[in-house]
Design an enzyme around this catalytic site. Structure first.
Site, PDB file in Angstrom:
ATOM      1  N   ASP A   1       0.697  -1.126   0.020  1.00 30.93           N
ATOM      2  CA  ASP A   1       0.055   0.102   0.017  1.00 30.93           C
ATOM      3  C   ASP A   1       0.783   1.258   0.015  1.00 30.93           C
ATOM      4  O   ASP A   1       1.825   1.512   1.058  1.00 30.93           O
ATOM      5  CB  ASP A   1      -1.064   0.040   1.141  1.00 30.93           C
ATOM      6  CG  ASP A   1      -1.953   0.966   1.176  1.00 30.93           C
ATOM      7  OD1 ASP A   1      -2.070   1.775   0.202  1.00 30.93           O
ATOM      8  OD2 ASP A   1      -2.784   1.155   2.107  1.00 30.93           O
TER       9      ASP A   1
ATOM     10  N   ASP B   1      -1.563   6.048  -6.167  1.00 25.26           N
ATOM     11  CA  ASP B   1      -2.002   5.216  -5.079  1.00 25.26           C
ATOM     12  C   ASP B   1      -2.304   3.795  -5.659  1.00 25.26           C
ATOM     13  O   ASP B   1      -3.109   3.502  -6.638  1.00 25.26           O
ATOM     14  CB  ASP B   1      -3.296   5.607  -4.522  1.00 25.26           C
ATOM     15  CG  ASP B   1      -3.824   4.798  -3.416  1.00 25.26           C
ATOM     16  OD1 ASP B   1      -3.028   4.224  -2.505  1.00 25.26           O
ATOM     17  OD2 ASP B   1      -5.000   4.536  -3.075  1.00 25.26           O
TER      18      ASP B   1
END
Length: 500
Positions: free
Chosen positions: A177, A380
């Site tokens: 992440d 992201d």
């Protein structure tokens, strides 16, 4: 009287009508004038790629067992495989349509989480600090990496990496992440744990597990409200979608192939809940001091890279660390921007959008990161669909529609309002889609990164959506198949070549 916008769209429509062609199984693709403004999408191949077979699952599980053996390597780096979540969801061979809807549901929660962090309702993570993390880390090789797998059908995250935790190393799936910092893994004794693919990590079986003292400077970087337990530093991370992990902070050894990284500060979670089903925990790759990148710092020259495997290819991507990971022949370098309010996020200086060979008349201000930390464009790995400010999205979409007048339309699906019925088509030609960055760099996306299947019968949608706030997000669908390299020391991110 025709308004200015209608007149503009009419000009664009006439332009594309003069250029656009489509091909089916009965007609070959033309290569006439304007071909450079278009690219072909192999509809039949993409739809075939949405199907998952038990043999694919078995192949990955067999490969995973060999993760502790020497991986593909060269003189520059260690590189292990990265695969999409679809491939490793053993026991869940549901159709692509169902998997798509579940992915979009998670994506909406993800975007909510990111925007809440920017509006003051942030996850509890670290205090702002420029100092490095655990310290004392050692490597057996200069640069290293790991296989990354998509977490889509394990019920959590989008991409997974399989690494060893503790000594001796216990292999675990970890969500990667780029929008989070703290690393954590579910731990025994587990008062509240979700289902994961591997046995829950037991720190009592590890010779290198060491709790972090409340007096440690590492503990100071956490939210002090987490408190202490028996003299050990407690951590708590709450995400905007309601997921959370709570436990104690510890120093532990992580193993990537034959590379051993010692004294990494990770959370040992005894109470965990959320969208992480399947993975043992999370490997934070954000820009904050407690992320894996922040803790290693100068030891890897703040450099790492990844290539997210394209859906349905049956191949593998990669996650690699260290200066040697920056490949030769990068197509373009783009400045990284930092937001003091949320140092975790990687912002890029996007200045415009393009359809065909035309840069759209969109104000650069729509993508600017303000001095107050508002707006901006974040890259992201955890968000699937790229989000754009409403006015930018609408113009982007309308230009694309004008360039696809020969394709039959379909009703909107989920968050997508621009879809096509490509049943019976083998190949179609669509206008190119590009991101324009400051300094003149242009990233033109592969067709499969912006026109994606949402079912098994030929419904494809334009894979962008409007943002309700000023924040823009470049999601992982648009990043797939492109080598992305972060050069933190020089404040740059590189795109390409498309060789993953």
């Amino acid at each position: 009287m025709v308004g200015a916008l209608e007149a503009l769209l009419m000009v664009v429509l006439l332009h594309f009508l003069a250029l656009a062609t489509t091909t089916t199984t009965a007609a070959a693709a033309g290569a006439g004038a304007g071909a450079t403004n278009f690219q072909e999408l192999n509809v039949k191949e993409v739809i075939a790629g949405t199907k998952i077979h038990p043999s694919q699952l078995g192949n990955y599980q067999e490969l995973s067992k060999n993760n502790d053996d020497p991986a593909e390597t060269d003189e520059w780096k260690w590189k292990l495989n990265l695969v999409h979540r679809d491939v490793i969801s053993a026991g869940n061979l549901s159709g692509h349509g169902r998997r798509f809807y579940e992915r979009i549901k998670r994506d909406i929660k993800r975007v909510t989480s990111l925007t809440r962090r920017l509006t003051g309702r942030a996850e509890k993570t670290t205090k702002n600090s420029s100092s490095s993390g655990g310290g004392g880390g050692g490597f057996e090789v200069e640069d290293f990496g790991s296989e990354v797998v998509s977490g889509m059908d394990l019920g959590s995250g989008e991409y997974f990496v399989r690494i060893g935790v503790g000594s001796p190393p216990r292999s675990q799936y970890m969500v990667i992440d780029s929008g989070s910092d703290i690393m954590w893994v579910q731990c025994q004794p587990c008062n509240q744990c979700y289902r994961q693919a591997d046995p829950v990590f037991d720190p009592s079986d590890s010779a290198t597990f060491s709790g972090v003292s409340c007096k440690s400077t590492v503990c100071d970087r956490l939210d002090r409200n987490s408190g202490c337990h028996a003299g050990k530093c407690r951590y708590e991370v709450s995400y905007g979608d309601g997921s959370y992990t709570k436990g104690t902070l510890a120093f532990e050894t992580l193993t990537f192939g034959r590379t051993v990284v010692r004294n990494v500060a990770i959370g040992c979670g005894h109470m965990n809940r959320g969208m992480f089903v399947g993975a043992a925990g999370l490997l934070g790759l954000g820009g904050g001091p407690m992320s894996f990148i922040g803790q290693l710092g100068a030891q890897i020259d703040s450099a790492f890279g990844y290539c997210l495997v394209s859906r349905g290819t049956g191949s593998y991507g990669s996650l690699v660390f260290g200066r040697g990971v920056v490949p030769k022949g990068i197509a373009s370098w783009v400045p990284l921007l930092r937001n003091p309010r949320v140092p975790t996020f990687y912002y890029v200086d996007l200045v415009g959008l393009g359809v065909g060979a035309t840069r759209l008349p969109i104000s650069e201000d729509l993508f600017k990161l303000s001095e107050m930390g508002d707006g901006g464009v974040v890259m992201d790995t955890g968000t699937a669909v790229t989000r754009l400010p409403l006015s930018a999205y609408e113009m982007f979409r309308d230009y694309f529609i004008a360039g696809t007048v020969g394709l039959p339309r379909a009703s909107g699906v989920a968050i997508f309002d621009t879809c096509y019925d490509l049943f019976g088509f083998e190949m179609v030609r669509v206008p190119t889609v590009s991101f324009y960055f400051s300094g003149g760099s242009i990233l033109t996306l592969p067709a499969r990164n912006f026109l994606i299947p949402v079912d098994e019968i030929g419904t494809f949608c334009f894979a962008f959506a409007p943002s309700s706030l000023g924040l823009s997000i470049i999601g992982n669908i648009q990043q797939e198949g492109i080598q992305i390299s972060f050069d933190g020391a020089n404040g740059l991110v590189g795109f390409g070549p498309n060789t993953c």
